[in-house]
Design a protein around this motif. Structure first.
Motif, short mmCIF file in Angstrom:
data_model
loop_
_atom_site.label_atom_id
_atom_site.label_comp_id
_atom_site.label_asym_id
_atom_site.label_seq_id
_atom_site.Cartn_x
_atom_site.Cartn_y
_atom_site.Cartn_z
N LEU A 101 22.67 10.01 56.06
CA LEU A 101 22.21 9.81 57.43
C LEU A 101 21.75 8.37 57.61
CD1 LEU A 101 22.00 11.84 59.77
CD2 LEU A 101 19.57 12.11 59.22
N ASP A 102 22.20 7.76 58.70
CA ASP A 102 21.88 6.36 58.99
C ASP A 102 20.50 6.28 59.62
OD1 ASP A 102 21.70 3.75 59.84
OD2 ASP A 102 23.74 3.65 60.59
N THR A 103 19.50 5.94 58.82
CA THR A 103 18.13 5.87 59.33
C THR A 103 18.01 4.87 60.46
OG1 THR A 103 17.31 6.43 57.11
CG2 THR A 103 15.71 5.57 58.66
N ASP A 108 17.20 3.43 66.25
CA ASP A 108 17.69 2.71 67.43
C ASP A 108 18.07 3.61 68.59
OD1 ASP A 108 17.37 0.38 65.99
OD2 ASP A 108 19.46 0.27 65.36
N ASP A 109 18.43 4.86 68.31
CA ASP A 109 19.02 5.74 69.33
C ASP A 109 18.13 6.94 69.60
OD1 ASP A 109 20.56 7.37 70.91
OD2 ASP A 109 22.39 7.15 69.74
N PHE A 113 17.33 10.60 67.42
CA PHE A 113 16.00 11.05 67.01
C PHE A 113 15.66 12.39 67.66
CE2 PHE A 113 11.30 11.06 67.18
CZ PHE A 113 11.06 10.98 65.81
N GLU A 114 16.05 12.53 68.92
CA GLU A 114 15.82 13.78 69.65
C GLU A 114 16.53 14.94 68.94
OE1 GLU A 114 17.16 15.67 73.99
OE2 GLU A 114 17.41 13.52 73.58
N LYS A 115 17.75 14.72 68.55
CA LYS A 115 18.52 15.75 67.85
C LYS A 115 17.86 16.12 66.53
CE LYS A 115 22.98 15.06 67.64
NZ LYS A 115 24.31 14.56 67.15
N LEU A 116 17.39 15.11 65.81
CA LEU A 116 16.74 15.34 64.53
C LEU A 116 15.47 16.17 64.71
CD1 LEU A 116 16.76 14.76 61.49
CD2 LEU A 116 15.47 12.67 61.94
N CYS A 117 14.70 15.88 65.76
CA CYS A 117 13.48 16.65 66.03
C CYS A 117 13.80 18.12 66.27
CB CYS A 117 12.75 16.08 67.24
SG CYS A 117 11.83 14.55 66.90
N ARG A 118 14.87 18.40 67.00
CA ARG A 118 15.24 19.79 67.27
C ARG A 118 15.68 20.50 65.99
NH1 ARG A 118 17.31 17.65 72.19
NH2 ARG A 118 19.38 17.44 71.32
N VAL A 119 16.43 19.79 65.15
CA VAL A 119 16.89 20.38 63.90
C VAL A 119 15.71 20.73 63.00
CG1 VAL A 119 18.06 19.85 61.71
CG2 VAL A 119 19.19 19.34 63.89
#
Length: 226
Positions: A101-103, A108-109, A113-119
């Protein structure tokens, strides 16, 4: 040893091995999340502190399972990301492994980050539901130390998805959609009905030669005595 005792021992062995892998994967993956949050929002000390506590709890859970295996004088079964819930979720949602995963892209996007929070939120909520089931499982109930571990996890778990849900709400981001919840359910069902039975029935799965946290800084032990 009776057949039932052997089946019980094998089941708990498999269960503990899957959990200790996921707890280790959990706190090491959170290190990546913390890196992103500190870079994105260094002023949001409340969010950073909440995620840091999440990391502390996941590490604590890992240490408890390690101690459980140590008390039995054996190592966990050698399982890998195939048995990791968050691994599978990230691979489906981001089309790459956690380690790939590209930290910087997450930093930057906002959408990443939103997607990661939901996961993370869905994964933690799934973990809570599963612990509730296990606390009522007759084989788990036969092991008082394991019961104590799962009671601690149940107590800790609600605070783990709260910071991610909070960030989504505070920034006007959407809640998980039905298909994201379906992905979570699919991953859980795949593990429960396919991968766990495979591990349970496969006599050729070896044991780890060392602990997953070998070489990491020790943070103390967690007593398991009642």
């Amino acid at each position: 040893m009776s057949i039932f005792a052997m089946l019980r021992r094998r089941y708990l062995d498999v269960l503990g091995s899957i959990y200790i892998y996921n707890e280790h994967r959990g706190y090491t993956a959170i290190d990546r999340v913390l890196e992103a949050v500190r870079a994105r929002s260094p002023e949001d000390t409340a969010l950073i502190a909440a995620i840091e506590q999440h990391r502390v709890d996941e590490r604590k859970h890992y240490v408890m399972f390690r101690r459980w295996f140590e008390l039995q004088g054996r190592m966990p079964l050698s399982v890998d990301r195939t048995f990791g819930h968050i691994d599978r979720f990230v691979e489906i949602m981001f089309r790459k492994k956690i380690d790939d995963l590209d930290t910087q892209a997450v930093i930057d996007d906002d959408s990443q980050f939103e997607k990661l929070c939901r996961v993370i939120s869905l994964t933690e909520q799934r973990g809570y539901k599963q612990v509730e089931i296990l606390l009522d499982h007759f084989m788990v109930k036969s092991d008082p130390v394991l019961m104590k571990i799962f009671r601690i996890i149940k107590k800790d778990e609600p605070s783990h998805w709260a910071p991610y849900d909070g960030w989504l709400q505070e920034h006007g981001k959407r809640e998980p959609k039905w298909w994201e919840r379906r992905v979570d359910t699919f991953i859980h069902s795949e593990l429960l009905f396919l991968k766990l039975p495979f591990l349970f029935l496969n006599p050729f799965i070896g044991r780890r030669k060392d602990w997953a946290d070998a070489g990491e800084m020790e943070t103390g032990t967690v007593p398991l005595a009642a």
